[in-house]
Structures are given as structure tokens and as C-alpha cells.
Write a protein that holds these residues in place. Structure first.
Motif, PDB file in Angstrom:
ATOM      1  N   GLU A  10    -123.646 -34.059 -39.199  1.00 17.81           N
ATOM      2  CA  GLU A  10    -122.488 -34.904 -39.468  1.00 17.81           C
ATOM      3  C   GLU A  10    -121.523 -34.175 -40.395  1.00 17.81           C
ATOM      4  O   GLU A  10    -121.916 -33.350 -41.202  1.00 17.81           O
ATOM      5  CB  GLU A  10    -122.911 -36.228 -40.129  1.00 17.81           C
ATOM      6  N   ASP A  11    -120.251 -34.544 -40.296  1.00 20.79           N
ATOM      7  CA  ASP A  11    -119.230 -33.941 -41.155  1.00 20.79           C
ATOM      8  C   ASP A  11    -119.523 -34.172 -42.632  1.00 20.79           C
ATOM      9  O   ASP A  11    -119.295 -33.290 -43.456  1.00 20.79           O
ATOM     10  CB  ASP A  11    -117.839 -34.488 -40.797  1.00 20.79           C
ATOM     11  N   THR A  12    -120.051 -35.348 -42.960  1.00 19.00           N
ATOM     12  CA  THR A  12    -120.367 -35.639 -44.360  1.00 19.00           C
ATOM     13  C   THR A  12    -121.490 -34.737 -44.865  1.00 19.00           C
ATOM     14  O   THR A  12    -121.469 -34.291 -46.007  1.00 19.00           O
ATOM     15  CB  THR A  12    -120.749 -37.113 -44.567  1.00 19.00           C
ATOM     16  N   CYS A  13    -122.447 -34.472 -44.001  1.00 16.28           N
ATOM     17  CA  CYS A  13    -123.555 -33.580 -44.354  1.00 16.28           C
ATOM     18  C   CYS A  13    -123.017 -32.172 -44.571  1.00 16.28           C
ATOM     19  O   CYS A  13    -123.343 -31.518 -45.573  1.00 16.28           O
ATOM     20  CB  CYS A  13    -124.609 -33.589 -43.247  1.00 16.28           C
ATOM     21  N   LYS A  14    -122.191 -31.702 -43.669  1.00 16.48           N
ATOM     22  CA  LYS A  14    -121.613 -30.359 -43.799  1.00 16.48           C
ATOM     23  C   LYS A  14    -120.768 -30.247 -45.063  1.00 16.48           C
ATOM     24  O   LYS A  14    -120.811 -29.230 -45.756  1.00 16.48           O
ATOM     25  CB  LYS A  14    -120.776 -30.010 -42.574  1.00 16.48           C
TER      26      LYS A  14
END
Length: 82
Positions: free
Chosen positions: A68-72
Motif C-alpha cells: 500500500e502507498d501508506t506502507c511505502k
């Protein structure tokens, strides 16, 4: 204990992880991608953020592009502080 390669990581990464004290898939999962990349970066200064993404994806059992973008964003922020 399962080999690191069972997580989809290659032999080269397995050797590098072994050199920093991570000898199994379970150990990698237990310490997490951030601690693993910290250890790698200490021994291999050219370690890049892509390695961090690959380790996290391997631990989660997904492909890197599925993170996910938040994880990245979280991983990127962590990597920048190293």
C-alpha cells in the motif's frame, strides 16, 4: 526453520541476510524489514530503499507492487532517517 528463499528472496539476499545474523524466514519475519535493512545498511552501505520494499513484501507474502502507498510512505520515511 525455513530458508529465507522460501519468502521469494534470492540466494544473494539470503547470503547477505545470513551475514547480518538473519538465518531463516522466521527470523526475518520476527525482526521485521526495518531492523533487517538497518543491519544490512550497516554492513552494506549501498543498500537501497528497494531492498526495504522487497523485504517488507516478502514478509507480507505479496509482490512489492502490492504494498500500500501508506506502507511505502512509512518505509520511505524510516529509510531516510538511516
Amino acid at each position: 526453520m525455513a530458508a529465507v528463499t522460501t519468502l521469494g528472496l534470492g540466494k544473494t539476499m539470503e547470503k547477505k541476510l545470513h551475514s547480518v545474523g538473519i538465518h531463516s524466514a522466521e527470523e526475518l519475519t520476527e525482526i521485521g524489514s526495518k531492523q533487517a535493512v538497518l543491519r544490512l545498511k550497516e554492513q552494506y552501505p549501498n543498500t537501497c530503499i528497494v531492498i526495504l520494499y522487497h523485504l517488507e513484501a516478502a514478509i507480507r507474502g505479496v509482490e512489492m507492487k502490492q504494498l500500500e502507498d501508506t506502507c511505502k510512505a512509512d518505509l520511505k520515511a524510516y529509510f531516510r532517517q538511516l
